[in-house]
Design a protein around this motif. Structure first.
Motif, PDB file in Angstrom:
ATOM      1  N   GLY A   1      -0.402  12.509  -9.395  1.00 52.56           N
ATOM      2  CA  GLY A   1      -0.184  13.831  -8.811  1.00 52.56           C
ATOM      3  C   GLY A   1       0.743  14.696  -9.643  1.00 52.56           C
ATOM      4  N   ALA A   2       1.946  14.197  -9.908  1.00 57.65           N
ATOM      5  CA  ALA A   2       2.928  14.993 -10.643  1.00 57.65           C
ATOM      6  C   ALA A   2       2.623  15.039 -12.133  1.00 57.65           C
ATOM      7  CB  ALA A   2       4.326  14.441 -10.414  1.00 57.65           C
ATOM      8  N   GLY A   3       2.057  13.969 -12.682  1.00 55.19           N
ATOM      9  CA  GLY A   3       1.808  13.915 -14.115  1.00 55.19           C
ATOM     10  C   GLY A   3       0.506  14.536 -14.559  1.00 55.19           C
ATOM     11  N   ILE A   4      -0.466  14.691 -13.649  1.00 58.78           N
ATOM     12  CA  ILE A   4      -1.781  15.215 -14.040  1.00 58.78           C
ATOM     13  C   ILE A   4      -2.200  16.407 -13.184  1.00 58.78           C
ATOM     14  CG2 ILE A   4      -4.232  14.654 -14.239  1.00 58.78           C
ATOM     15  CD1 ILE A   4      -3.364  11.781 -14.896  1.00 58.78           C
ATOM     16  N   LEU A   5      -2.240  16.223 -11.865  1.00 61.26           N
ATOM     17  CA  LEU A   5      -2.762  17.284 -10.997  1.00 61.26           C
ATOM     18  C   LEU A   5      -1.843  18.501 -10.917  1.00 61.26           C
ATOM     19  CD1 LEU A   5      -4.202  15.211  -8.026  1.00 61.26           C
ATOM     20  CD2 LEU A   5      -5.448  16.232  -9.939  1.00 61.26           C
TER      21      LEU A   5
ATOM     22  N   TRP B   1       3.538   5.544  -5.907  1.00 61.20           N
ATOM     23  CA  TRP B   1       3.380   5.475  -7.354  1.00 61.20           C
ATOM     24  C   TRP B   1       2.220   6.351  -7.824  1.00 61.20           C
ATOM     25  CZ3 TRP B   1       0.976   1.051 -10.560  1.00 61.20           C
ATOM     26  CH2 TRP B   1       1.266   1.219 -11.904  1.00 61.20           C
ATOM     27  N   PHE B   2       1.110   6.326  -7.086  1.00 63.96           N
ATOM     28  CA  PHE B   2      -0.049   7.149  -7.429  1.00 63.96           C
ATOM     29  C   PHE B   2       0.303   8.638  -7.356  1.00 63.96           C
ATOM     30  CE2 PHE B   2      -3.738   9.615  -6.103  1.00 63.96           C
ATOM     31  CZ  PHE B   2      -4.603   9.361  -7.164  1.00 63.96           C
ATOM     32  N   VAL B   3       0.983   9.033  -6.301  1.00 66.59           N
ATOM     33  CA  VAL B   3       1.350  10.443  -6.136  1.00 66.59           C
ATOM     34  C   VAL B   3       2.265  10.890  -7.274  1.00 66.59           C
ATOM     35  CG1 VAL B   3       2.661  12.046  -4.686  1.00 66.59           C
ATOM     36  CG2 VAL B   3       0.989  10.523  -3.650  1.00 66.59           C
ATOM     37  N   VAL B   4       3.237  10.056  -7.623  1.00 73.52           N
ATOM     38  CA  VAL B   4       4.164  10.423  -8.694  1.00 73.52           C
ATOM     39  C   VAL B   4       3.455  10.456 -10.044  1.00 73.52           C
ATOM     40  CG1 VAL B   4       6.196   9.667  -9.991  1.00 73.52           C
ATOM     41  CG2 VAL B   4       6.231   9.640  -7.508  1.00 73.52           C
ATOM     42  N   SER B   5       2.704   9.405 -10.352  1.00 75.77           N
ATOM     43  CA  SER B   5       2.107   9.328 -11.684  1.00 75.77           C
ATOM     44  C   SER B   5       0.899  10.239 -11.833  1.00 75.77           C
ATOM     45  CB  SER B   5       1.736   7.892 -12.024  1.00 75.77           C
ATOM     46  OG  SER B   5       0.769   7.406 -11.125  1.00 75.77           O
TER      47      SER B   5
ATOM     48  N   LEU C   1       0.824  -1.209   0.000  1.00 70.54           N
ATOM     49  CA  LEU C   1       0.000   0.000   0.000  1.00 70.54           C
ATOM     50  C   LEU C   1       0.858   1.260   0.000  1.00 70.54           C
ATOM     51  CD1 LEU C   1      -2.902  -1.021   2.402  1.00 70.54           C
ATOM     52  CD2 LEU C   1      -2.952  -0.830  -0.097  1.00 70.54           C
ATOM     53  N   THR C   2       1.947   1.247   0.747  1.00 72.69           N
ATOM     54  CA  THR C   2       2.849   2.399   0.771  1.00 72.69           C
ATOM     55  C   THR C   2       3.438   2.659  -0.610  1.00 72.69           C
ATOM     56  OG1 THR C   2       3.409   1.968   3.079  1.00 72.69           O
ATOM     57  CG2 THR C   2       4.924   3.359   1.832  1.00 72.69           C
ATOM     58  N   LEU C   3       3.911   1.604  -1.250  1.00 71.17           N
ATOM     59  CA  LEU C   3       4.506   1.761  -2.573  1.00 71.17           C
ATOM     60  C   LEU C   3       3.467   2.177  -3.617  1.00 71.17           C
ATOM     61  CD1 LEU C   3       6.984  -1.255  -2.593  1.00 71.17           C
ATOM     62  CD2 LEU C   3       7.486   1.150  -2.143  1.00 71.17           C
ATOM     63  N   LEU C   4       2.253   1.659  -3.507  1.00 73.24           N
ATOM     64  CA  LEU C   4       1.193   2.062  -4.438  1.00 73.24           C
ATOM     65  C   LEU C   4       0.808   3.526  -4.256  1.00 73.24           C
ATOM     66  CD1 LEU C   4      -1.109  -1.080  -4.489  1.00 73.24           C
ATOM     67  CD2 LEU C   4       0.236  -0.156  -6.382  1.00 73.24           C
TER      68      LEU C   4
END
Length: 88
Positions: A33-37, A27-31, A21-24
């Motif tokens: 958050g940084a890529g869209i939001l 990954w969610f924040v990077v992909s 869960l930590t790694l997911l």
């Protein structure tokens, strides 16, 4: 894979799921958050001649995912040794 006790098995899987869960989340924040939001904010910064938001959307998330794979392998090997269920 056999555990020394039922309690060890429960603790092992609890730590395993927590790690996943930590790694997911990372990954969610990077992909996402940084890529869209945060793409507009990050596009103000240049990275190797490209806008940083574009770079994260196209390359950064992939690199982050590959790094997370290696982190997962390292952490799981440590966890396996901790509970004496490593592969020889």
């Amino acid at each position: 894979m056999s555990f020394e006790s039922k309690e060890h098995a429960v603790q092992y899987w609890r730590e395993n799921v927590r790690l996943l869960l930590t790694l997911l989340v990372i990954w969610f924040v990077v992909s996402f958050g940084a890529g869209i939001l945060l793409v507009d904010v990050l596009n103000e910064i240049k990275f190797f001649g490209f806008k940083l938001g574009f770079w994260f959307a196209q390359q950064g998330a992939i690199y982050a995912f590959i790094v997370l794979i290696f982190v997962y392998v390292k952490k799981m090997n440590t966890l396996d040794r901790k509970y004496n269920v490593q592969e020889d």
